[in-house]
Every structure is written in C-alpha cells, then in structure tokens.
Write an enzyme that holds these catalytic residues in place. Structure first.
Site, PDB file in Angstrom:
ATOM      1  N   GLU A  72       4.992   5.224   3.441  1.00 43.86           N
ATOM      2  CA  GLU A  72       4.349   6.491   3.764  1.00 43.86           C
ATOM      3  C   GLU A  72       5.435   7.539   3.986  1.00 43.86           C
ATOM      4  O   GLU A  72       6.526   7.213   4.472  1.00 43.86           O
ATOM      5  CB  GLU A  72       3.485   6.329   5.027  1.00 43.86           C
ATOM      6  CG  GLU A  72       2.880   7.572   5.608  1.00 43.86           C
ATOM      7  CD  GLU A  72       1.910   8.253   4.666  1.00 43.86           C
ATOM      8  OE1 GLU A  72       2.215   9.406   4.280  1.00 43.86           O
ATOM      9  OE2 GLU A  72       0.872   7.652   4.312  1.00 43.86           O
ATOM     10  N   LYS A  93      -2.512  21.809  -8.443  1.00 44.85           N
ATOM     11  CA  LYS A  93      -1.959  22.940  -9.168  1.00 44.85           C
ATOM     12  C   LYS A  93      -1.080  22.445 -10.316  1.00 44.85           C
ATOM     13  O   LYS A  93      -0.301  21.514 -10.161  1.00 44.85           O
ATOM     14  CB  LYS A  93      -1.149  23.828  -8.225  1.00 44.85           C
ATOM     15  CG  LYS A  93      -2.001  24.509  -7.154  1.00 44.85           C
ATOM     16  CD  LYS A  93      -1.157  25.398  -6.266  1.00 44.85           C
ATOM     17  CE  LYS A  93      -2.022  26.077  -5.204  1.00 44.85           C
ATOM     18  NZ  LYS A  93      -1.222  26.939  -4.294  1.00 44.85           N
ATOM     19  N   GLU A 110       0.859  -1.186   0.000  1.00 47.80           N
ATOM     20  CA  GLU A 110       0.000   0.000   0.000  1.00 47.80           C
ATOM     21  C   GLU A 110       0.896   1.236   0.000  1.00 47.80           C
ATOM     22  O   GLU A 110       1.737   1.405   0.880  1.00 47.80           O
ATOM     23  CB  GLU A 110      -0.944   0.058   1.197  1.00 47.80           C
ATOM     24  CG  GLU A 110      -1.884   1.261   1.068  1.00 47.80           C
ATOM     25  CD  GLU A 110      -2.852   1.475   2.221  1.00 47.80           C
ATOM     26  OE1 GLU A 110      -3.703   2.378   2.102  1.00 47.80           O
ATOM     27  OE2 GLU A 110      -2.747   0.764   3.234  1.00 47.80           O
ATOM     28  N   ASP A 120      -2.404  12.112  -2.825  1.00 43.63           N
ATOM     29  CA  ASP A 120      -2.381  13.563  -2.976  1.00 43.63           C
ATOM     30  C   ASP A 120      -2.498  13.888  -4.462  1.00 43.63           C
ATOM     31  O   ASP A 120      -1.652  13.480  -5.259  1.00 43.63           O
ATOM     32  CB  ASP A 120      -1.060  14.116  -2.420  1.00 43.63           C
ATOM     33  CG  ASP A 120      -1.055  15.640  -2.324  1.00 43.63           C
ATOM     34  OD1 ASP A 120      -1.755  16.285  -3.126  1.00 43.63           O
ATOM     35  OD2 ASP A 120      -0.345  16.173  -1.452  1.00 43.63           O
ATOM     36  N   ASP A 135     -11.077  10.423  -4.835  1.00 43.56           N
ATOM     37  CA  ASP A 135     -12.244  11.292  -4.967  1.00 43.56           C
ATOM     38  C   ASP A 135     -11.988  12.401  -5.977  1.00 43.56           C
ATOM     39  O   ASP A 135     -12.887  13.197  -6.264  1.00 43.56           O
ATOM     40  CB  ASP A 135     -12.577  11.923  -3.615  1.00 43.56           C
ATOM     41  CG  ASP A 135     -11.441  12.828  -3.157  1.00 43.56           C
ATOM     42  OD1 ASP A 135     -10.354  12.292  -2.875  1.00 43.56           O
ATOM     43  OD2 ASP A 135     -11.628  14.056  -3.096  1.00 43.56           O
TER      44      ASP A 135
END
Length: 314
Positions: free
Chosen positions: A52, A106, A27, A102, A138
C-alpha cells in the site's frame, strides 16, 4: 509484520519473510486492511502479503492485523511494482488481488495506472504456473482498459465473472452497492510467461555510503530546499535542523528512484576531528544509488558552505 525496505535482498525468498513455506497471496492496495485481514484469517495455511502507498491505510491495516492476532500477514508501505520486480522471486506468487484500484480517469494521468501491459508481462514471471490476478472495480473504463492491456500480452486466460462474495464485502464494494452501482470482476490466469525475466531494476549496495569533511559546520540560519538529479532519479533535501546538543545537523531527504521512494535522515556530525556525513539507520533504509547520491548532494552543499572533503565513500 511491517516489512522495511532495507531488510530486502533482491530477490527475497518468501519463506525468509514469513518463516515458513506456504502459498503466497499478494493484495495490491489493501486500503483499510479489511479484505486482507478477513482473507488471511480464513486461509491460515497461506502467506499473505499486502502492499500500500498510503501511510494512513498502513496504520489502520496494521491495527486490524494486530487485533486479529494474525501471524501469516506481512505489510509493506511502498510501490507494488518495486515489490513485484525487485523483491519477489520468479514464480513465487500463487494469487494476486487488486480491489478497487485508483482508476486515474484523466487521460493525462492514465500512464499511472497499474494494470498496463508492461505490468502484466512482469507479473507473468512472478506468478506460479496457473497463478492468477483477480481484479474487482466499479470503474467501467478502467475495467475495459485492464482487459485490453492483458489481452495485448497474450499471456493470460481472461474470465469476466461476478465478483466473489469476499470482494463484495470490502469498504468500497459496500459503498457502491448501497448506491446501486455496478461492480466488475475479472480473473487473469497465467497461461504463458514473458521472455524477459525482469531482473531487479534497483541497484542495491551492501554498505551505506558516507563522507568525511574537514572544517566547521555552518550555523544554518536559513535553508532552501535542494534538488539533485541523477540518472534514474532525484534527491530532494526538504529540511535541515540543528541537533539538540548543537554539534551536528540533520537533513530530511526524499529519494525518488524507479518505483522506489525513500525518506531518510542524513546526519552531519563531528567525529574524530572531522565531520561524518551519513544516512542514519532509522527506518531501515535501503542502500541504493539514490542514498549514495544523497550523500554526494549534501557533501557538495557543505563544501559550498566552506568545508573541505577529506574522504568520500560514495
């Protein structure tokens, strides 16, 4: 449970990290570790690896894994690209999850997005035949972007489907569902492999570099940040401290190389009539060109303070 950069070989067989042979799930960006912990608990016959970049997320996920008593999970704090390219062997991955990455919305930041064609090409060499990446997000623009980037490579069969139940239970999925925002899901199944095998991009050394100097360490009444550039990266000496016994100096150093960032402690301390400058083993750092350049940088700084180089091991 927590993997240290310095313990890796290039590559590192997953059985060496987990102590057993088993299918490997990765993951990327595990957040608070909720999804990772639940998935590992439901799949005890799999090895589960999480990567991470947030120290806070690492602490929370580590607590979850420890409380659940899971032995099939390993966590790594660092960049996914570094782990995939340098550590994981070819065809070692069976499944990859990327949940709510993320999106870097921009335009000037879009080069930071993970799911671009070069990463899909790299991943194709690390996925086993029939292995897949599952993306849930999303963010509609990023979702379209990832689909287009994977399509460019011609290496994947792409299926756009409803998110599976397990990804609907993640922290962000619950948040967006409560706000009635749409959630997008795609499965990228490997059907071919890039011709480039993508060998490790970081040069790893078996020994840590150091130097011996003659003279007296400076009093260190003040210290200004040092920045040392080298091919492929930077060394930034952030802080300097006098040791409690007053005989040595400690330097906090940030080393940035391709997809690898390390923060290390460098010590300058009298030894056998000279001053030894070395990277401390605290945190198990990886010996790379960057750690070598850190020793070079601080050696040159100490020379500028009036010390003399006796021997260099960098």
């Amino acid at each position: 449970m927590i993997l240290r950069t310095g313990q890796f070989t290039f590559p590192t067989p997953p059985a060496q990290l987990f102590g057993r042979e088993a299918p490997l799930m990765l993951e990327i960006g595990f957040g608070d570790g909720g999804f990772l912990t639940d998935w590992a608990a439901r799949h005890p016959d799999w090895n589960v690896l999480g990567v991470e970049i947030s120290p806070g997320s690492m602490r929370r996920a580590f607590g979850r894994v420890r409380r659940a008593g899971l032995t099939n999970v390993r966590l790594y704090l660092g960049q996914a690209r570094f782990l995939v390219r340098n550590v994981l062997p070819q065809r070692s991955l069976s499944l990859v999850y990327v949940n709510f990455p993320d999106p870097w919305p921009k335009k000037r930041h879009q080069e930071r997005r993970l799911l671009q064609a070069p990463f899909f090409e790299l991943l194709s060499t690390r996925l086993a035949d029939g292995g897949a990446l599952r993306l849930t997000t999303d963010d509609a623009p990023y979702f379209s972007f990832a689909l287009e980037e994977a399509e460019k490579t011609g290496l994947y069969r792409i299926e756009v489907t409803e998110p599976p139940p397990e990804t609907r239970q993640t922290k962000y999925a619950r948040k967006w569902q409560a706000q009635q925002k749409p959630i997008y899901h795609a499965v990228f199944t490997k059907q071919a492999e890039a011709s480039d095998p993508f060998p490790p991009s970081i040069e790893r050394y078996d020994v840590m570099h150091h130097a011996l100097l003659e003279g007296t360490l400076p009093e260190l009444e003040r210290f200004e940040k040092l920045v040392h550039a080298f091919r492929g990266g930077h060394v930034i000496v952030l802080e300097a401290y006098r040791t409690l016994d007053g005989t040595g100096l400690l330097f906090l150093v940030r080393i940035e190389e391709e997809d690898l960032t390390q923060e290390v402690l460098v010590e300058a301390r009298p030894k056998d009539g000279k001053v030894l400058v070395r990277v401390l083993p605290f945190g198990l750092p990886l010996s790379t060109r960057g750690t070598r350049e850190a020793i070079r940088c601080l050696t040159e700084w100490l020379e500028a303070q009036g010390m003399r180089l006796a021997e260099a091991f960098f």
